[in-house]
Design a protein around this motif. Structure first.
Motif, PDB file in Angstrom:
ATOM      1  N   ARG A  11       0.820  -1.217   0.000  1.00 42.35           N
ATOM      2  CA  ARG A  11       0.000   0.000   0.000  1.00 42.35           C
ATOM      3  C   ARG A  11       0.853   1.265   0.000  1.00 42.35           C
ATOM      4  O   ARG A  11       0.330   2.359   0.236  1.00 42.35           O
ATOM      5  N   ASP A  13       2.985   4.058  -1.930  1.00 40.46           N
ATOM      6  CA  ASP A  13       3.194   4.624  -3.269  1.00 40.46           C
ATOM      7  C   ASP A  13       4.673   4.704  -3.613  1.00 40.46           C
ATOM      8  O   ASP A  13       5.064   4.533  -4.763  1.00 40.46           O
ATOM      9  N   ASP A  63      -8.288   0.626  -4.796  1.00 43.41           N
ATOM     10  CA  ASP A  63      -8.086   1.862  -4.017  1.00 43.41           C
ATOM     11  C   ASP A  63      -8.047   3.115  -4.883  1.00 43.41           C
ATOM     12  O   ASP A  63      -7.154   3.960  -4.731  1.00 43.41           O
ATOM     13  N   THR A  65      -8.794   6.859  -6.174  1.00 41.37           N
ATOM     14  CA  THR A  65      -8.965   8.042  -5.334  1.00 41.37           C
ATOM     15  C   THR A  65      -9.791   9.136  -6.024  1.00 41.37           C
ATOM     16  O   THR A  65      -9.919  10.229  -5.506  1.00 41.37           O
ATOM     17  N   ASP A  66     -10.307   8.865  -7.207  1.00 40.42           N
ATOM     18  CA  ASP A  66     -11.173   9.869  -7.851  1.00 40.42           C
ATOM     19  C   ASP A  66     -12.218   9.186  -8.728  1.00 40.42           C
ATOM     20  O   ASP A  66     -12.055   8.028  -9.132  1.00 40.42           O
ATOM     21  N   SER A 100     -13.210  -1.414  -4.491  1.00 40.49           N
ATOM     22  CA  SER A 100     -12.407  -0.198  -4.244  1.00 40.49           C
ATOM     23  C   SER A 100     -11.932   0.403  -5.570  1.00 40.49           C
ATOM     24  O   SER A 100     -11.642   1.594  -5.647  1.00 40.49           O
ATOM     25  N   THR A 105     -14.360   3.361  -1.688  1.00 39.93           N
ATOM     26  CA  THR A 105     -13.820   4.055  -0.516  1.00 39.93           C
ATOM     27  C   THR A 105     -13.678   5.565  -0.737  1.00 39.93           C
ATOM     28  O   THR A 105     -13.067   6.257   0.077  1.00 39.93           O
ATOM     29  N   LEU A 106     -14.254   6.080  -1.817  1.00 41.45           N
ATOM     30  CA  LEU A 106     -14.213   7.538  -2.020  1.00 41.45           C
ATOM     31  C   LEU A 106     -15.050   8.214  -0.939  1.00 41.45           C
ATOM     32  O   LEU A 106     -16.121   7.706  -0.572  1.00 41.45           O
TER      33      LEU A 106
END
Ligand code: FDA
Length: 309
Positions: A11, A13, A63, A65-66, A100, A105-106
């Motif tokens: 997890r 980056d 996961d 994110t947008d 995800s 999860t947003l």
């Protein structure tokens, strides 16, 4: 001891950039991932289905994110299903999705965003005669994923669920899901989970797996035994016999590239054997979980960094 470190790295980056940029990484990744894009993955799928194995395809990603990336995941799955239809693979290939990657999860409505998108995928899957299975991610997402499952099953009763035997809650979830037509893949679990929610000892995870397996085989659903563990596979075969289940009323599932001889053996015995085939550019998280499962994989990976002699 290395497992938790690798799962934390899965997890990170920073680690993602280092590992993905290393030129030696690719050949090792290819052992577990069927290609960067759909075309090479289809070649792998053809080879598997031609040899009598079924598949479930995973367009890699997690996961997000947008919203734009979440929608891109949906579009990739719609393209995948259209291709399965054109290639007439709908009866041998289904798809596995990680919510995800659909935006679950947003913040501000992630659950609904994911539900709306995955519903479109499930609609098309049913139209072409195949199914969707909802992969299970870390424990914070389980309630949301099971709620999406209930919603999808209203129109698409064959939507599959995944339960992870390392979670304390799983025996109860297995009981609730062992109902007619309900497709449930039972796995041990691949994420780093705290002692407050999950067994930490491998033996306890295995015992929990057997208890849930008993429930699923005794119930009216369709158990999908997601494991490479020879002991658990033998127990599943015993349970199938004890519950008078004919081949085709349950199935075995294994990951692409792992224990391929065992995959072949079970198919040759007449068992339905499905291979989980991941493909796509976002392979990092999936790959790191495979390294974490087996120290020998990590040694193989690290050896590939050594200068050639
Ligand atoms: P275990 O880890 O004890 O392995 C048994 C034997 O299998 C090992 O001794 C080795 O021979 C071989 N093996 C296992 N993993 C290997 C590896 N990485 N490389 C080489 N050999 C390996 N998890 C999750 O949390 N959510 C999910 O949705 C899914 N989905 C899923 C689908 C399918 C089809 C499978 C098979 C697995 C998953 N998993 C998963 C992963 C699962 O939780 C688990 O981490 C792995 O399956 C490893 O557990 P085993 O049951 O194979 O046992």
């Amino acid at each position: 001891m290395l497992g938790p470190v690798l799962l934390a790295a899965a997890r990170s980056d920073r680690m993602r950039r280092v590992v993905a940029a290393a030129p030696v990484t690719r050949p090792v990744v290819n052992r577990f991932v069927a290609g960067d894009a759909l075309d090479p993955a289809l070649t792998a799928v053809r080879a598997l289905t031609d040899s009598g194995l079924d598949v479930t395809l995973d367009h890699l990603g997690e996961d997000v994110t947008d919203r734009a990336t979440a929608h891109a995941t949906r579009d990739a799955y719609l393209r995948l299903l259209e291709t399965l239809r054109d290639e007439k693979l709908g009866d041998r290939a289904e798809v596995s999705v990680k919510l995800s990657a659909f935006g679950q999860t947003l913040p501000d409505g992630g659950h609904d965003i994911a539900l709306e998108s995955v519903r479109q995928v499930a609609d098309l899957a049913t139209e072409i005669g195949t199914t969707v299975t909802l992969d299970m991610e870390d424990h914070t997402t389980v309630d949301s994923t099971l709620a999406v499952l209930r919603e999808l099953r209203r129109a698409h009763p064959r939507t599959g669920a995944v339960l992870q035997s390392y979670l304390f809650r799983t025996e109860d979830d297995a009981r609730a899901l062992a109902t007619e037509g309900s497709r449930v893949r039972l796995v041990k679990g691949a994420y780093r989970e705290p002692a407050s929610v999950a067994f930490q000892d491998k033996k306890d995870v295995d015992r929990s797996y057997v208890r849930s397996l008993r429930t699923l085989f005794a119930g009216d659903g369709y158990p999908m035994v997601g494991s490479h563990d020879p002991r658990l596979i033998a127990i599943a075969q015993e349970l199938a016999a004890r519950n008078h289940r004919a081949a085709g009323t349950y199935e075995f599932q294994m990951l692409y590239g792992i224990r391929t001889a065992e995959q072949r053996r079970l198919a040759d015995e007449g068992e339905r054997m499905r291979i989980y085939v991941p493909y796509g550019a976002d392979w990092y998280g999936y790959f790191m979980r495979r390294l974490a499962e087996r120290p020998a994989n990590l040694a193989f990976f690290l050896r590939s960094f050594a200068p050639a002699r």
